[in-house]
Scaffold this active site. Structure first.
Site, PDB file in Angstrom:
ATOM      1  N   ARG A  22       9.521  87.070  63.627  1.00  0.00           N
ATOM      2  CA  ARG A  22      10.192  87.153  64.937  1.00  0.00           C
ATOM      3  C   ARG A  22       9.288  87.788  66.011  1.00  0.00           C
ATOM      4  O   ARG A  22       9.765  88.476  66.910  1.00  0.00           O
ATOM      5  CB  ARG A  22      11.509  87.942  64.832  1.00  0.00           C
ATOM      6  CG  ARG A  22      12.503  87.330  63.878  1.00  0.00           C
ATOM      7  CD  ARG A  22      13.020  85.977  64.348  1.00  0.00           C
ATOM      8  NE  ARG A  22      13.951  85.425  63.380  1.00  0.00           N
ATOM      9  CZ  ARG A  22      13.597  84.589  62.392  1.00  0.00           C
ATOM     10  NH1 ARG A  22      12.351  84.161  62.281  1.00  0.00           N
ATOM     11  NH2 ARG A  22      14.489  84.141  61.540  1.00  0.00           N
ATOM     12  N   SER A  35      22.209  85.748  64.762  1.00  0.00           N
ATOM     13  CA  SER A  35      22.033  87.035  64.077  1.00  0.00           C
ATOM     14  C   SER A  35      21.546  88.076  65.070  1.00  0.00           C
ATOM     15  O   SER A  35      20.574  87.837  65.786  1.00  0.00           O
ATOM     16  CB  SER A  35      20.997  86.904  62.965  1.00  0.00           C
ATOM     17  OG  SER A  35      21.497  86.045  61.978  1.00  0.00           O
ATOM     18  N   GLU A  76      17.127  91.821  66.882  1.00  0.00           N
ATOM     19  CA  GLU A  76      16.324  90.596  67.011  1.00  0.00           C
ATOM     20  C   GLU A  76      16.605  90.015  68.406  1.00  0.00           C
ATOM     21  O   GLU A  76      15.715  89.488  69.068  1.00  0.00           O
ATOM     22  CB  GLU A  76      16.788  89.622  65.925  1.00  0.00           C
ATOM     23  CG  GLU A  76      16.171  88.263  65.972  1.00  0.00           C
ATOM     24  CD  GLU A  76      16.610  87.398  64.777  1.00  0.00           C
ATOM     25  OE1 GLU A  76      16.884  87.942  63.675  1.00  0.00           O
ATOM     26  OE2 GLU A  76      16.676  86.172  64.957  1.00  0.00           O
TER      27      GLU A  76
HETATM   28  C1  LIG Z   1      24.593  80.079  66.809  1.00  0.00           C
HETATM   29  C2  LIG Z   1      23.181  80.583  66.829  1.00  0.00           C
HETATM   30  C3  LIG Z   1      22.379  80.447  65.701  1.00  0.00           C
HETATM   31  C4  LIG Z   1      21.055  80.919  65.711  1.00  0.00           C
HETATM   32  N1  LIG Z   1      20.289  80.767  64.587  1.00  0.00           N
HETATM   33  C5  LIG Z   1      19.009  81.200  64.601  1.00  0.00           C
HETATM   34  C6  LIG Z   1      18.169  81.027  63.447  1.00  0.00           C
HETATM   35  O1  LIG Z   1      18.563  80.458  62.413  1.00  0.00           O
HETATM   36  N2  LIG Z   1      16.889  81.503  63.507  1.00  0.00           N
HETATM   37  C7  LIG Z   1      16.382  82.102  64.635  1.00  0.00           C
HETATM   38  O2  LIG Z   1      15.196  82.500  64.640  1.00  0.00           O
HETATM   39  N3  LIG Z   1      17.154  82.272  65.734  1.00  0.00           N
HETATM   40  C8  LIG Z   1      18.436  81.835  65.756  1.00  0.00           C
HETATM   41  N4  LIG Z   1      19.219  82.004  66.859  1.00  0.00           N
HETATM   42  C9  LIG Z   1      18.676  82.702  68.033  1.00  0.00           C
HETATM   43  C10 LIG Z   1      18.072  81.736  69.081  1.00  0.00           C
HETATM   44  O3  LIG Z   1      18.538  80.444  68.899  1.00  0.00           O
HETATM   45  C11 LIG Z   1      16.544  81.705  69.005  1.00  0.00           C
HETATM   46  O4  LIG Z   1      16.029  82.983  69.120  1.00  0.00           O
HETATM   47  C12 LIG Z   1      15.981  80.805  70.104  1.00  0.00           C
HETATM   48  O5  LIG Z   1      14.691  80.416  69.733  1.00  0.00           O
HETATM   49  C13 LIG Z   1      15.940  81.477  71.490  1.00  0.00           C
HETATM   50  O6  LIG Z   1      15.558  80.489  72.444  1.00  0.00           O
HETATM   51  P1  LIG Z   1      16.085  80.558  73.957  1.00  0.00           P
HETATM   52  O7  LIG Z   1      15.453  79.494  74.719  1.00  0.00           O
HETATM   53  O8  LIG Z   1      17.569  80.580  73.984  1.00  0.00           O
HETATM   54  O9  LIG Z   1      15.503  81.958  74.387  1.00  0.00           O
HETATM   55  P2  LIG Z   1      16.037  82.925  75.538  1.00  0.00           P
HETATM   56  O10 LIG Z   1      17.230  83.675  75.017  1.00  0.00           O
HETATM   57  O11 LIG Z   1      16.199  82.203  76.805  1.00  0.00           O
HETATM   58  O12 LIG Z   1      14.792  83.898  75.640  1.00  0.00           O
HETATM   59  C14 LIG Z   1      14.373  84.688  74.545  1.00  0.00           C
HETATM   60  C15 LIG Z   1      13.108  85.428  74.952  1.00  0.00           C
HETATM   61  O13 LIG Z   1      12.064  84.473  75.175  1.00  0.00           O
HETATM   62  C16 LIG Z   1      11.498  84.655  76.474  1.00  0.00           C
HETATM   63  N5  LIG Z   1      11.129  83.323  76.972  1.00  0.00           N
HETATM   64  C17 LIG Z   1      11.901  82.211  77.022  1.00  0.00           C
HETATM   65  N6  LIG Z   1      11.213  81.176  77.534  1.00  0.00           N
HETATM   66  C18 LIG Z   1       9.973  81.650  77.840  1.00  0.00           C
HETATM   67  C19 LIG Z   1       8.804  81.070  78.422  1.00  0.00           C
HETATM   68  N7  LIG Z   1       8.784  79.779  78.807  1.00  0.00           N
HETATM   69  N8  LIG Z   1       7.715  81.848  78.592  1.00  0.00           N
HETATM   70  C20 LIG Z   1       7.721  83.156  78.217  1.00  0.00           C
HETATM   71  N9  LIG Z   1       8.804  83.768  77.685  1.00  0.00           N
HETATM   72  C21 LIG Z   1       9.909  83.022  77.479  1.00  0.00           C
HETATM   73  C22 LIG Z   1      12.624  85.279  77.302  1.00  0.00           C
HETATM   74  O14 LIG Z   1      12.133  85.981  78.423  1.00  0.00           O
HETATM   75  C23 LIG Z   1      13.268  86.194  76.273  1.00  0.00           C
HETATM   76  O15 LIG Z   1      12.562  87.395  76.181  1.00  0.00           O
HETATM   77  C24 LIG Z   1      20.534  81.519  66.883  1.00  0.00           C
HETATM   78  C25 LIG Z   1      21.339  81.623  68.029  1.00  0.00           C
HETATM   79  C26 LIG Z   1      22.635  81.148  68.009  1.00  0.00           C
HETATM   80  C27 LIG Z   1      23.458  81.239  69.248  1.00  0.00           C
END
Ligand SMILES: Cc1cc2nc3c(=O)[nH]c(=O)nc-3n(C[C@H](O)[C@H](O)[C@H](O)COP(=O)(O)OP(=O)(O)OC[C@H]3O[C@@H](n4cnc5c(N)ncnc54)[C@H](O)[C@@H]3O)c2cc1C
Length: 296
Positions: A168, A216, A288
Site C-alpha cells: 500500500r 478496508s 490504509e
Molecule cells: C467497496 C470497496 C472495496 C475496496 N477494495 C479494495 C481492495 O480490494 N484493495 C485495495 O487496495 N483497495 C480497495 N479499496 C480502496 C480503493 O478502491 C483503492 O485504494 C483505490 O485504488 C483508490 O483509488 P481512487 O481513485 O478512489 O483514489 P482516491 O481516493 O481518489 O485517492 C487516493 C490517494 O491517491 C492520490 N491520488 C489520486 N489520483 C492521483 C494522481 N493522479 N496523482 C497523484 N496522486 C493521486 C490522492 O491524492 C489520495 O491521496 C476498496 C474501496 C471500496 C470502496
C-alpha cells in the site's frame, strides 16, 4: 479572485463516505491543456500555506471536517489503449481500473488483471497506494508512469524501480508535488505477489459490504492477523457511533449513512477503535484510507 479556482464547492460526494464537505478552493483537470491551471493551483496552495489535495475516484479518502481549508483538484484525465501484439497497456490516470480490467478480458482475452474486476477507484489512486487484491498488486505488471511536477512544471517518466512500491505504498506518497498523468503496464507475463483462487466476482458481489465506504479502513498488521479480526476481537464489529459504524459483514469496513453522518462521527469511531485494539491486543492499527484533516 482568480480564474483557475472555484470557491466553496461541495466535495464530500467525491469520497466513498458521501458525507457533506465543502472545499475552499476547487478545480477540475480534464485534459493536457489544463496543466498550466494545475500548476497555478498548486502554487496558489504553497503561497497561501494551504493543503493541496488531488481526488481521483475518492474511494480511499476520509474527510474529517465538514469544511476542507485547502485546494482540491479533481482529476478527470481518462482514456486508455492496449497494444495487442506487444501486450502493453497505456492508460490515463483517472480511468477506472475495474473498467479496464473488465474490457481487457472481454475485448482482448487478456485476463492478467482479472482480480481487479470489482476494484473501485481510478488508476491514479490505485498506483498511489499500490492497491491490491487477492495477491495481485498494481506494481505486479507496472512498467513506468508519467508524472507532472507541479512545482517546476516539468513532465518526467518514472520506472518501476523509481516508484519504490511496497504494501500500500509508492513513491508518490512521499512526493506531493507529483501529479500522476498516465501509466504503462506490461502484460507479456503473469506476475503476482502470491497466488489465489478466490472468486473475486462472487466476493465483491456477495461478501463485500454494500453502502457508503472506502473498503478496508486499516492495513492488516500481517498476513496472519487481519485488522478485521482485531476489530471483531474487541467486540466492535457492527458497532455504531452516531451515523458511522463497522460493517457486520466485514469488520474492517468503516461505513457511513451518507449525508446524515457527520465527518466527525467517522473519525471518532476510528480513534476509539484504535485505542481499544491497542489497549486490549497491543496491536497498533494504521489507516490504509487517507485521513484528510485541516491544519490545526
Ligand atoms: C467497496 C470497496 C472495496 C475496496 N477494495 C479494495 C481492495 O480490494 N484493495 C485495495 O487496495 N483497495 C480497495 N479499496 C480502496 C480503493 O478502491 C483503492 O485504494 C483505490 O485504488 C483508490 O483509488 P481512487 O481513485 O478512489 O483514489 P482516491 O481516493 O481518489 O485517492 C487516493 C490517494 O491517491 C492520490 N491520488 C489520486 N489520483 C492521483 C494522481 N493522479 N496523482 C497523484 N496522486 C493521486 C490522492 O491524492 C489520495 O491521496 C476498496 C474501496 C471500496 C470502496
Amino acid at each position: 479572485m482568480n480564474s483557475f479556482l472555484l470557491e466553496n464547492v461541495e466535495i464530500g460526494h467525491f469520497s466513498g463516505y458521501k458525507t457533506q464537505v465543502f472545499g475552499d478552493y476547487f478545480s477540475e483537470i480534464i485534459s493536457e491543456d489544463d496543466l498550466s491551471k494545475l500548476q497555478k493551483a498548486y502554487h496558489f496552495s504553497i503561497e497561501n500555506n494551504l493543503p493541496f489535495l488531488i481526488i481521483g475516484g475518492g474511494t480511499n479518502m476520509l474527510f474529517v471536517n465538514d469544511h476542507f481549508e485547502g485546494v482540491v483538484v479533481k482529476n478527470s484525465f481518462s482514456t486508455w489503449n492496449y497494444a495487442t501484439e506487444k501486450k502493453i497497456l497505456n492508460a490515463w490516470s483517472n480511468e477506472s481500473i475495474w473498467k479496464i480490467a473488465q474490457k481487457l478480458e472481454e475485448e482482448y482475452s487478456q485476463d492478467i488483471w482479472h482480480r481487479f474486476i470489482g476494484l473501485p477507484g481510478s488508476l491514479g489512486g490505485a498506483i498511489y497506494g499500490n492497491a491490491g487484491c487477492f495477491g495481485l498488486e498494481v506494481e505486479s505488471n507496472f512498467l513506468s508512469c508519467e508524472v507532472f511536477d507541479m512545482l517546476s512544471g516539468i513532465r518526467k517518466t518514472l520506472s518501476k524501480n523509481d516508484m519504490d512500491f511496497s504494501y500500500r505504498h509508492s513513491y508518490l506518497k512521499d512526493h506531493p508535488e507529483l501529479f500522476l498523468l498516465s501509466a504503462t503496464f506490461d502484460f507479456s507475463e503473469k506476475r503476482e505477489k502470491y497466488h489465489s483462487d478466490v472468486d473475486n466476482i462472487d466476493f465483491r458481489e456477495n461478501k463485500q459490504p454494500k453502502g457508503n465506504s472506502c473498503g478496508s479502513f486499516f492495513k492488516n498488521p500481517s498476513r496472519e492477523v487481519s485488522a478485521g479480526f482485531l476489530i471483531e476481537k474487541v467486540w466492535l464489529k457492527w458497532y455504531h457511533h452516531g451515523w458511522a459504524y463497522w460493517s457486520d459483514l466485514h469488520a474492517n469496513f468503516l461505513m457511513s449513512e451518507g449525508e446524515s453522518c457527520r465527518p466527525s462521527d467517522l473519525l471518532e469511531l476510528v480513534r476509539l477503535t484504535q485505542k481499544k485494539v491497542q489497549d486490549e491486543t497491543w496491536y497498533e492499527l494504521v489507516n490504509e484510507v487517507r485521513i484528510i484533516e485541516n491544519k490545526k
